[in-house]
Design a protein around this motif. Structure first.
Motif, mmCIF file in Angstrom:
data_model
loop_
_atom_site.group_PDB
_atom_site.id
_atom_site.type_symbol
_atom_site.label_atom_id
_atom_site.label_comp_id
_atom_site.label_asym_id
_atom_site.label_seq_id
_atom_site.Cartn_x
_atom_site.Cartn_y
_atom_site.Cartn_z
ATOM 1 N N LEU B 89 0.820 -1.199 0.000
ATOM 2 C CA LEU B 89 0.000 0.000 0.000
ATOM 3 C C LEU B 89 0.861 1.258 0.000
ATOM 4 C CD1 LEU B 89 -2.878 -0.842 2.496
ATOM 5 C CD2 LEU B 89 -2.770 -1.197 0.035
ATOM 6 N N VAL B 90 0.352 2.288 -0.671
ATOM 7 C CA VAL B 90 1.010 3.592 -0.674
ATOM 8 C C VAL B 90 0.275 4.469 0.339
ATOM 9 C CG1 VAL B 90 1.663 5.562 -2.083
ATOM 10 C CG2 VAL B 90 1.528 3.279 -3.108
ATOM 11 N N PRO B 91 0.932 4.813 1.466
ATOM 12 C CA PRO B 91 0.217 5.499 2.545
ATOM 13 C C PRO B 91 -0.372 6.839 2.128
ATOM 14 C CG PRO B 91 2.419 4.825 3.237
ATOM 15 C CD PRO B 91 2.336 4.561 1.779
ATOM 16 N N SER B 92 0.307 7.542 1.218
ATOM 17 C CA SER B 92 -0.165 8.892 0.881
ATOM 18 C C SER B 92 -1.351 8.872 -0.076
ATOM 19 C CB SER B 92 0.987 9.692 0.274
ATOM 20 O OG SER B 92 1.548 8.991 -0.810
ATOM 21 N N LEU B 93 -1.694 7.727 -0.620
ATOM 22 C CA LEU B 93 -2.828 7.651 -1.540
ATOM 23 C C LEU B 93 -4.089 7.217 -0.801
ATOM 24 C CD1 LEU B 93 -1.366 5.994 -4.777
ATOM 25 C CD2 LEU B 93 -1.641 8.404 -4.239
ATOM 26 N N SER B 94 -5.234 7.455 -1.436
ATOM 27 C CA SER B 94 -6.501 7.089 -0.826
ATOM 28 C C SER B 94 -6.727 5.581 -0.957
ATOM 29 C CB SER B 94 -7.640 7.826 -1.518
ATOM 30 O OG SER B 94 -7.745 7.383 -2.842
ATOM 31 N N ASP B 97 -7.633 4.656 -4.582
ATOM 32 C CA ASP B 97 -6.495 4.696 -5.500
ATOM 33 C C ASP B 97 -5.586 3.497 -5.287
ATOM 34 O OD1 ASP B 97 -7.514 6.980 -6.468
ATOM 35 O OD2 ASP B 97 -6.010 8.337 -5.636
ATOM 36 N N GLU B 134 -15.489 4.938 9.798
ATOM 37 C CA GLU B 134 -14.648 6.010 9.271
ATOM 38 C C GLU B 134 -13.874 5.604 8.019
ATOM 39 O OE1 GLU B 134 -12.130 4.219 12.574
ATOM 40 O OE2 GLU B 134 -14.181 4.227 11.880
ATOM 41 N N ALA B 136 -13.686 5.224 4.391
ATOM 42 C CA ALA B 136 -14.368 5.567 3.152
ATOM 43 C C ALA B 136 -13.400 5.372 1.990
ATOM 44 C CB ALA B 136 -14.838 7.016 3.219
ATOM 45 N N ASP B 138 -12.279 7.404 -0.037
ATOM 46 C CA ASP B 138 -11.264 8.452 -0.192
ATOM 47 C C ASP B 138 -10.477 8.724 1.088
ATOM 48 O OD1 ASP B 138 -13.297 9.592 1.157
ATOM 49 O OD2 ASP B 138 -13.506 11.361 -0.117
ATOM 50 N N SER B 139 -10.573 7.840 2.085
ATOM 51 C CA SER B 139 -9.691 7.978 3.249
ATOM 52 C C SER B 139 -8.254 7.743 2.814
ATOM 53 C CB SER B 139 -10.032 6.925 4.300
ATOM 54 O OG SER B 139 -11.378 6.968 4.649
ATOM 55 N N ARG B 140 -7.346 8.489 3.435
ATOM 56 C CA ARG B 140 -5.938 8.233 3.159
ATOM 57 C C ARG B 140 -5.500 6.970 3.883
ATOM 58 N NH1 ARG B 140 -1.327 12.271 4.342
ATOM 59 N NH2 ARG B 140 -2.367 12.053 6.340
ATOM 60 N N ASP B 143 -4.015 7.191 7.317
ATOM 61 C CA ASP B 143 -4.862 7.455 8.478
ATOM 62 C C ASP B 143 -5.552 6.203 9.006
ATOM 63 O OD1 ASP B 143 -4.260 10.126 8.267
ATOM 64 O OD2 ASP B 143 -5.965 10.551 6.957
#
Lengths: 319, 516, 330
Positions: B89-94, B97, B134, B136, B138-140, B143
């Protein structure tokens, strides 16, 4: 704990360019107060002409930074493209075909520089900062070889065309619009997503089947392309060749990118912020000029403002 | 004909042999369990199948045709999907994505964002009700909590529509409900005729979901049997080979717990009304010689309590006393000087500096505890000698980087670091995550020795067996609170599970801790 | 001591192998090869006098690079682009404080070191408190320093080196060796001791290799990192002081030429830009190699353009030899 929910929150957070836009508007207001003619079309156009090269270079730098790389050679690329273009135009006689060939040669040069950087960094896995410093030295040396001294004017058509326009729209506006449109299209491709994935977590992107190496090379190619575009604009502005033309662009483009909210660590940000970041840098120069500071204080004040803006940009982008 | 066949795979890294002629055949529609001690070569084997490692020699066949994957892309194109822990996983992406990375639906050559969202929502719906509100599309990812991230990783692999899926410890951070859903999904894959390779350190899961099991040892597959025809004892024996399998296997049977602390022993740690992010008013007392377990579902505040006590996470309120002396708003340095030690199972993040020499990694605790200006390497090495001996650490030279060690030996370095400071209270935060059976046994042998020598131990483990086998008392956590204390006769697997699930009104997993 | 001690001869062989592959060895071998090449092309290039004068130039680069080495080892993208500005600023301040008199040297030196440290610490505080990336922070700081210098100098060179300082740089002190080389040796010894034989050094490597592990082990990565930037500023200040002695007087941009070479010297010396690994010995080799290369190019009369191209290409070749990062494939 700070879990994101659907809606305005995450969208705001992703809009890393907002701060740069805000700063640009604030500076524009100050500029207007100091220079009442600021909003007149002629003044706007001349400002845009001054800002456009940095805007383009900063856009180019953005792609590379998104992949968590950096291009310190981008200024030398601008110089090299400039001298190659004027020398080719001059050698071919200076007619319309020569100008076209010269511009094509310039763009090819920019792409070539990008390719060299991309291959060294992504394919051969050199460290990007040192590598692009080294290639920058090489490109600058090549520029000096191609044209040892500033001079060699371009044909009048070239710079008149750049200063003029098409269907009543100024060339600089057209160039900017075309560049932004191109960026919008790029942003909608898989490449743009691969870029942010590679920059965000390269190993994860690779494991997910993203062509990381090719993505990074493409980012450098884009940087070379936009540097070439900037060089062609500068050539129109200065109407001649100068092997030292691009000197300051590497560092100021990085400043613009950071001001625009793109993280140097990669993965987060975008071209729009860099555009506003470049405008901010340009407007800072304007404001200092019109504030009638004693000449010798201008550099210091500019330095302090840029540092403060960078700090602010970083603080906001981090939230 | 098997779906995938590996024969005589060999791979060396420098002087280390990772694969030494491994053979494996996977049939269509089976769940094939791969098990073995750390360093047995199973992750290298997976990486070969996944295309991220090229073998030195050997043949890989799919549907009988010989293949050679030079990148994960080529393997994916051949229908191989891979789940890696914390790697994909890429942490900075949603979330969306990440789920569709590299295979985004397109219209006219451009990414169709609406289709991306639709597809992500469809996938997340598979775990509906077990993820917390929490999460969704589009959550990063940065997070998300650890279990949420792991679910997203699972969904990502499932979305690839692969014929063969490798799951490398997919359940390590999941709670029971999430595991149940995951197993349902695996069974659905099986019905569709897909093949699943399943790697886990949890024996019960292996018997619940597996069809066949292959045991690896020393870079080879030493045994392949139907799961129905074997038992945990036989698997462990095959894993450890000729060496004695006795003593401290994971999930040692209850009843072997050490003698309870003697009433006269001093209280070493007293915690009164401690609150921190994800911890809500916890009080406990820990005596010299005691091993106190923290139980419950994953992420119910156990780890947050330990990290808060040690001063790693800020925002701790309440009273902490170590040997009668108060510890106010601790930092790690304060805690170390007060005699605390913290050992995490997350070696990469919290445990070792991989690039640095073993010697330095062993000395970090001493450097903090004793201060001082000079660092005489020879003398430090001499002082660490007994510790190294006691750990049974296997290495070439103390100046080799920790990276040169196996996972279990790396964990021993972390333990050695704290042994050297002679701690009074040891906080163990799921310390056996991802290490092999032998290393686990070594670790608990040492923990018991420390307790017998008068240290007090606070042990959080995500494996019930470890709590049952080693703790005299277990505090069961739910939603950041202690909901039950179990000890003596009352400390059984059944009671643990019952207590973990029993709290009325709480939603297990929903408030599972976000990782730092 | 260990459970599996390899045989003694294997250990010796390993030691020798490590020594042969040590960045210092490699860099010095490159420097010797370049010297030989220069001597073949232009006799006298490798004469003792020439070597001493090249080492003097390398010493200046090596001192800046000492600070650069520290911040790079400290990790988290540690890099100090402000060293050029600090060199200029400190050379200016030192020149104006001593104004050609030997008596003012101690005061000038103390002021220079303090000023360099203060500027560096400011960098460090911005980096750890505001969490500005080091590249950006030190770049911004360069702009501020250059601005301050424009005001201070009003564009005119000013200040003068004291005779004793000039002699330290340019005249033999012991056995034909100028004092600056002895000073460099002392600095090198100090930095190596600091990194390898003190608790502080252990902490520096630890925060560079894995800051979270360091924090849990009770270290304070932020404090150490800020201090490293302070030290980098101090070394740049020292370099500015010596540059004044070398050139006699100061112009605004005098330090800028040291910025990128100082980074390149560190990288050639085998210190990873990712932090946590490397050391100062390699940097010394890197500084010497770079300096010899530059003077060889001048000797070859390559012309500024050709010199630049060759210099850049050489760096790329060096990167190819040992500047490569780990591949994605395991």
């Amino acid at each position: 704990m700070s879990a994101a929910t659907s809606g305005i929150g995450p969208r705001l957070r992703r809009s890393t360019w907002l701060l740069a836009l805000g700063s640009a508007l604030l500076l524009a207001a100050i500029n207007l107060a100091l220079q009442p003619s600021f909003l007149e079309p002629g003044v706007m156009a001349s400002n845009l002409t001054t800002f456009l090269p940095l805007i383009l270079v900063a856009i180019g730098q953005t792609w590379v930074v998104l992949a968590s790389d950096i291009d310190l050679s981008i200024g030398s690329t601008v110089s090299l493209v400039n001298v190659v273009t004027v020398v080719v135009i001059d050698a071919l006689g200076g007619d319309a075909a020569a100008i076209a060939a010269g511009m094509a040669a310039g763009v090819a040069t920019g792409l070539g520089c990008g390719l060299v950087n991309g291959l060294c960094v992504a394919r051969l896995r050199f460290q990007p900062i040192v590598t692009t410093f080294a290639t920058g030295v090489v490109f600058a040396g090549l520029a000096l070889m191609v044209l040892p001294e500033a001079g060699l004017p371009v044909p009048e058509v070239y710079w008149r065309g750049y200063a003029g326009g098409l269907f009543g729209v100024r060339s600089v506006v057209l160039v900017l619009a075309a560049a932004l449109l191109l960026c919008l299209v790029i942003e909608r491709t898989r490449f743009a997503r691969a870029l942010r994935a590679s920059g965000g977590q390269m190993q994860a992107a690779y494991q997910s089947g993203v062509p990381v190496t090719w993505t990074r090379i493409r980012a450098y190619l884009l940087a070379g392309f936009f540097a070439a575009l900037a060089a062609l604009c500068l050539t129109g502005e200065t109407a001649s060749g100068d092997p030292l033309l691009g000197g300051a662009y590497a560092l100021s483009s990085i400043s613009a990118v950071v001001l625009g909210g793109t993280a140097l660590a990669g993965g987060v940000g975008g071209f729009l912020g860099s555009v506003f970041g470049a405008v901010v840098l340009g407007l800072i120069g304007n404001v200092i000029f019109f504030a009638r500071l004693p000449f010798e204080y201008q550099t210091l004040v500019q330095g302090l403002i840029v540092l403060a803006a960078l700090a602010g940009g970083v603080l906001v982008a981090r939230r | 004909m098997p779906l995938l066949e590996l024969s005589d795979l060999r791979k060396r890294y420098g002087g280390i042999v990772a694969l030494d002629g491994a053979d494996l055949a996977l049939e269509a529609g089976e769940v094939h369990v791969l098990i073995g001690a750390n360093g047995c070569g199973k992750s290298t084997l997976c990486k070969v199948i996944a295309g991220s490692v090229l073998p030195d020699s050997g043949v890989l066949r799919i549907d009988g045709a010989e293949r050679r994957f030079r990148s994960p892309r080529e393997a994916a194109a051949a229908g191989v999907g891979v789940f890696y822990q914390e790697l994909s996983l890429v942490p900075s992406l949603s979330v969306e994505d990440n789920l569709l990375l590299g295979r985004e639906p397109r219209r006219f050559g451009l990414v169709d964002r609406r289709a991306v969202r639709r597809e992500a929502e469809r996938q997340l719906a598979l775990f509906a009700g077990a993820l917390g509100p929490e999460l969704a599309p589009d959550s990063r990812v940065a997070d998300l909590s650890a279990d949420q991230r792991q679910v997203v990783e699972i969904l990502k692999v499932l979305g690839e529509d692969a014929r063969l899926i490798l799951f490398d410890e997919p359940t390590s951070s999941l709670d029971r409900r999430q595991v149940a859903i995951f197993f349902e999904l695996v069974r659905a894959l099986k019905r569709e005729g897909r093949t699943v390779v399943f790697i886990s350190h949890r024996m019960d899961e292996i018997f619940e979901i597996g069809d066949r099991v292959s045991v690896m040892r020393d870079g080879r597959v030493v045994e392949t049997t139907a799961v129905a025809d074997t038992d945990p004892g036989r698997i462990v024996r095959a894993m450890v080979g000729g060496e004695a399998a006795a003593g401290g296997a994971p999930g040692a049977a209850p009843g072997t717990a050490p003698a309870p602390a003697r009433p006269g022993d001093a209280t070493l740690l007293r915690v009164d009304g401690l609150s921190a992010p994800r911890v809500d008013g916890v009080s406990l007392e820990l005596r010299a010689g005691e091993i106190l377990g923290l139980g419950g579902l994953h992420g119910q505040g156990q780890s947050a309590l330990l990290r808060g006590l040690f001063g790693i996470e800020p925002g701790v309120r309440g009273r902490i006393e170590v040997e009668g002396r108060p510890l106010r708003r601790p930092t790690p340095a304060d805690s170390i000087r007060a005699g605390l030690a913290y050992i995490s199972g997350d070696r990469g993040r919290d445990g070792v500096a991989l690039l640095r020499p073993i010697l330095e990694n062993l000395a970090y605790g001493l450097v903090t505890r004793e201060g001082g200006v000079a660092f005489p390497r020879g003398r430090v090495a001499g002082r660490l000698g007994p510790v190294v001996e006691r750990l049974g650490l296997r290495f070439g030279s103390l100046s080799d980087p920790v990276r040169s060690l196996s996972g279990g030996n790396q964990q021993k370095v972390v333990i050695g670091r704290w042994l050297a400071t002679a701690p009074r209270v040891i906080l163990l935060d799921d310390p056996t995550k991802g290490i092999d059976v032998n290393a686990k046994a070594d670790l608990f042998r040492m923990v018991r020795e420390l307790a017998e020598a008068g240290a007090a131990i606070l042990l959080y483990s995500s494996e019930d067996g470890e709590l049952l086998g080693h703790a005299e008392r277990v505090l069961v956590f739910n939603g950041g609170r202690i909901v039950r204390e179990l000890s003596g006769e009352g400390l059984t697997r059944h009671a643990l599970n019952e207590a973990a699930y029993a709290t009325p009104g709480a939603t297990p997993g929903a408030e599972a801790g976000a990782a730092a | 001591m260990s459970a599996q001690n390899p045989s003694a001869s294997a250990a010796v062989r390993r030691r020798l192998g490590a020594l042969a592959l040590h960045p210092l060895t490699l860099a010095l071998a490159a420097a010797v090869a370049l010297l030989a090449l220069g001597e073949a092309i232009s006799p006298g290039f490798a004469s003792p006098g020439q070597i001493v004068s090249q080492l003097t130039i390398a010493a200046l680069l090596g001192m800046v690079a000492a600070g650069q080495t520290l911040v790079i080892i400290g990790g988290r993208e540690g890099i100090d682009l402000s060293v050029g500005g600090v060199i200029s600023l400190c050379a200016f301040v030192a020149g104006n404080l001593m104004a050609g008199t030997d008596a003012a040297i101690p005061l000038a030196l103390a002021a220079t070191l303090a000023l360099g440290f203060a500027v560096g610490l400011l960098n460090g505080l911005g980096i750890v408190l505001l969490r500005i990336p080091p590249l950006v922070m030190t770049l911004g700081m360069t702009g501020v320093i250059q601005g301050a210098l424009v005001i201070l100098t009003r564009g005119v060179p000013s200040g003068r080196s004291a005779p004793a300082l000039t002699a330290l740089m340019n005249q033999p002190l012991v056995a034909g060796i100028p004092g600056v080389l002895l000073l460099w040796a002392a600095v090198a010894l100090g930095v190596c001791l600091l990194l390898h034989n003190t608790a502080f050094g252990v902490r520096v490597y630890a925060i560079g290799a894995n800051p979270e592990v360091a924090r849990i082990a009770g270290m304070r990565p932020e404090r150490i990192r800020a201090l490293l930037f302070g030290l980098s500023g101090m070394f740049a200040g020292l370099t500015g002081f010596l540059v004044l002695g070398y050139t006699g007087s100061v112009f605004v941009g005098i330090g800028l030429q040291y910025v990128l070479p100082s980074i390149v010297a560190v990288v050639i010396g085998g210190t990873s830009l990712a932090g946590g690994i490397g050391g100062y010995l390699g940097t010394i080799g890197g500084a010497i190699t770079l300096t010899v290369l530059q003077s060889l190019l001048i000797t070859l009369d390559a012309g500024p353009a050709g010199r630049q191209v060759i210099f850049g290409l050489t760096l790329l070749v060096l990167l190819l030899l040992y500047g490569r990062q780990r591949g994605l494939r395991g």
